[in-house]
Design a protein around this motif. Structure first.
Motif, PDB file in Angstrom:
ATOM      1  N   SER A   1       5.261  -7.569 -18.640  1.00  0.00           N
ATOM      2  CA  SER A   1       4.186  -8.558 -18.578  1.00  0.00           C
ATOM      3  C   SER A   1       3.706  -8.784 -17.154  1.00  0.00           C
ATOM      4  CB  SER A   1       4.674  -9.895 -19.154  1.00  0.00           C
ATOM      5  OG  SER A   1       5.053  -9.748 -20.499  1.00  0.00           O
ATOM      6  N   LEU A   2       4.589  -8.521 -16.204  1.00  0.00           N
ATOM      7  CA  LEU A   2       4.304  -8.875 -14.821  1.00  0.00           C
ATOM      8  C   LEU A   2       5.277  -8.155 -13.898  1.00  0.00           C
ATOM      9  CD1 LEU A   2       3.198 -10.847 -12.544  1.00  0.00           C
ATOM     10  CD2 LEU A   2       4.987 -12.428 -13.308  1.00  0.00           C
ATOM     11  N   VAL A   3       4.788  -7.753 -12.730  1.00  0.00           N
ATOM     12  CA  VAL A   3       5.657  -7.197 -11.691  1.00  0.00           C
ATOM     13  C   VAL A   3       5.435  -7.996 -10.405  1.00  0.00           C
ATOM     14  CG1 VAL A   3       6.214  -5.193 -10.260  1.00  0.00           C
ATOM     15  CG2 VAL A   3       5.613  -4.873 -12.667  1.00  0.00           C
ATOM     16  N   ILE A   4       6.532  -8.423  -9.793  1.00  0.00           N
ATOM     17  CA  ILE A   4       6.483  -9.108  -8.498  1.00  0.00           C
ATOM     18  C   ILE A   4       7.204  -8.214  -7.504  1.00  0.00           C
ATOM     19  CG2 ILE A   4       7.059 -11.214  -7.233  1.00  0.00           C
ATOM     20  CD1 ILE A   4       7.458 -12.485 -10.106  1.00  0.00           C
ATOM     21  N   ALA A   5       6.502  -7.766  -6.468  1.00  0.00           N
ATOM     22  CA  ALA A   5       7.093  -6.766  -5.592  1.00  0.00           C
ATOM     23  C   ALA A   5       6.595  -6.878  -4.163  1.00  0.00           C
ATOM     24  CB  ALA A   5       6.786  -5.365  -6.120  1.00  0.00           C
ATOM     25  N   ASN A   6       7.475  -6.531  -3.234  1.00  0.00           N
ATOM     26  CA  ASN A   6       7.063  -6.330  -1.852  1.00  0.00           C
ATOM     27  C   ASN A   6       6.181  -5.089  -1.774  1.00  0.00           C
ATOM     28  OD1 ASN A   6       8.810  -8.406  -0.599  1.00  0.00           O
ATOM     29  ND2 ASN A   6      10.496  -7.078  -1.204  1.00  0.00           N
ATOM     30  N   ASP A   7       5.457  -4.965  -0.681  1.00  0.00           N
ATOM     31  CA  ASP A   7       4.685  -3.767  -0.417  1.00  0.00           C
ATOM     32  C   ASP A   7       5.636  -2.571  -0.348  1.00  0.00           C
ATOM     33  OD1 ASP A   7       3.056  -1.746   0.609  1.00  0.00           O
ATOM     34  OD2 ASP A   7       3.093  -2.564   2.654  1.00  0.00           O
ATOM     35  N   GLY A   8       5.470  -1.621  -1.267  1.00  0.00           N
ATOM     36  CA  GLY A   8       6.344  -0.459  -1.298  1.00  0.00           C
ATOM     37  C   GLY A   8       5.995   0.459  -2.453  1.00  0.00           C
ATOM     38  N   GLY A   9       6.790   1.499  -2.618  1.00  0.00           N
ATOM     39  CA  GLY A   9       6.504   2.510  -3.625  1.00  0.00           C
ATOM     40  C   GLY A   9       6.447   1.986  -5.048  1.00  0.00           C
ATOM     41  N   VAL A  10       7.385   1.130  -5.425  1.00  0.00           N
ATOM     42  CA  VAL A  10       7.414   0.618  -6.793  1.00  0.00           C
ATOM     43  C   VAL A  10       6.222  -0.299  -7.049  1.00  0.00           C
ATOM     44  CG1 VAL A  10       8.735  -0.678  -8.501  1.00  0.00           C
ATOM     45  CG2 VAL A  10       9.925   0.826  -6.911  1.00  0.00           C
ATOM     46  N   MET A  11       5.812  -1.049  -6.038  1.00  0.00           N
ATOM     47  CA  MET A  11       4.627  -1.894  -6.189  1.00  0.00           C
ATOM     48  C   MET A  11       3.400  -1.048  -6.525  1.00  0.00           C
ATOM     49  SD  MET A  11       1.648  -2.858  -4.467  1.00  0.00           S
ATOM     50  CE  MET A  11       1.961  -2.518  -2.731  1.00  0.00           C
TER      51      MET A  11
END
Length: 208
Positions: free
Chosen positions: A113-123
């Motif tokens: 439903s949602l992704v919370i991520a730092n700036d990076g590959g997975v983001m």
């Protein structure tokens, strides 16, 4: 330039991740075995410390989701080198997703439903998958690296932005200027299913 050289017209400039049926099956198996239905993904680590939101902040976000959205599981995503941080975040409603095949991870991100991520590959993998993504942005130049769709970027612009130094000269780095309340507000907007206007709707500016 490529179009002109090869004499063709591109219909879609967006990058894509190629997956096959086996990747989809593996993703479904992981979710089924983990007994996951509704879930949000959190990516707490990066390879660059200046791009990394404090682990204590992620702890608060997990507490917020756990209390306010009790029917949601939280998927903690990372590699073996991130285990110390991820273990610190683990709660009863958290599932670990460590060292997953990138194509399988892409399928799992797509279903969240949602992704919370730092700036990076997975983001970047997250917004590519079509999942609504909250990107926690630090010192890297947005014009060069920002998500192109499906994303809300939380970023405080300082007088020294952008930078690529190894050590921040400010008392509080730009990534740490992002507040827990800002992230919680965007989580609420996404999970409630309200109108989602991607980048750069949420762009916090602070002149230090």
């Amino acid at each position: 330039i490529v179009e002109k050289a090869l004499n063709f017209k591109a219909e879609n400039y967006m990058p894509e991740i190629a997956v096959d049926k086996e990747d989809e099956i593996k993703a479904e198996k992981f979710l089924k075995e983990s007994k996951i239905d509704k879930y949000a993904c959190i990516v707490p680590a990066t390879t660059n410390k200046l791009k990394e939101w404090k682990i204590e902040n992620f702890e608060k976000i997990i507490e917020f989701i756990s209390k306010k959205y009790k029917n949601y599981k939280i998927l903690l995503i990372g590699g073996e080198n991130d285990m110390a941080k991820i273990e610190k975040l683990k709660r009863e409603n958290c599932i670990l997703a460590i060292n997953l095949n990138l194509r399988v991870l892409y399928e799992i991100l797509k279903k969240s439903s949602l992704v919370i991520a730092n700036d990076g590959g997975v983001m970047h993998l997250a917004w590519l998958s079509g999942t609504r993504t909250i990107a926690l942005w630090g010192p890297i130049n947005l014009k060069l690296m920002k998500p192109l769709k499906n994303s809300i970027i939380l970023h405080h612009k300082t007088e020294c932005y952008p930078c690529h130094t190894e050590k921040c000269r400010r008392k509080i780095s730009c990534i740490d200027l992002i507040t827990i309340e800002e992230v919680e507000r965007e989580i609420g907007r996404v999970i409630r299913g309200g109108k989602f206007t991607p980048t750069p709707r949420t762009f916090y500016k602070l002149e230090a």
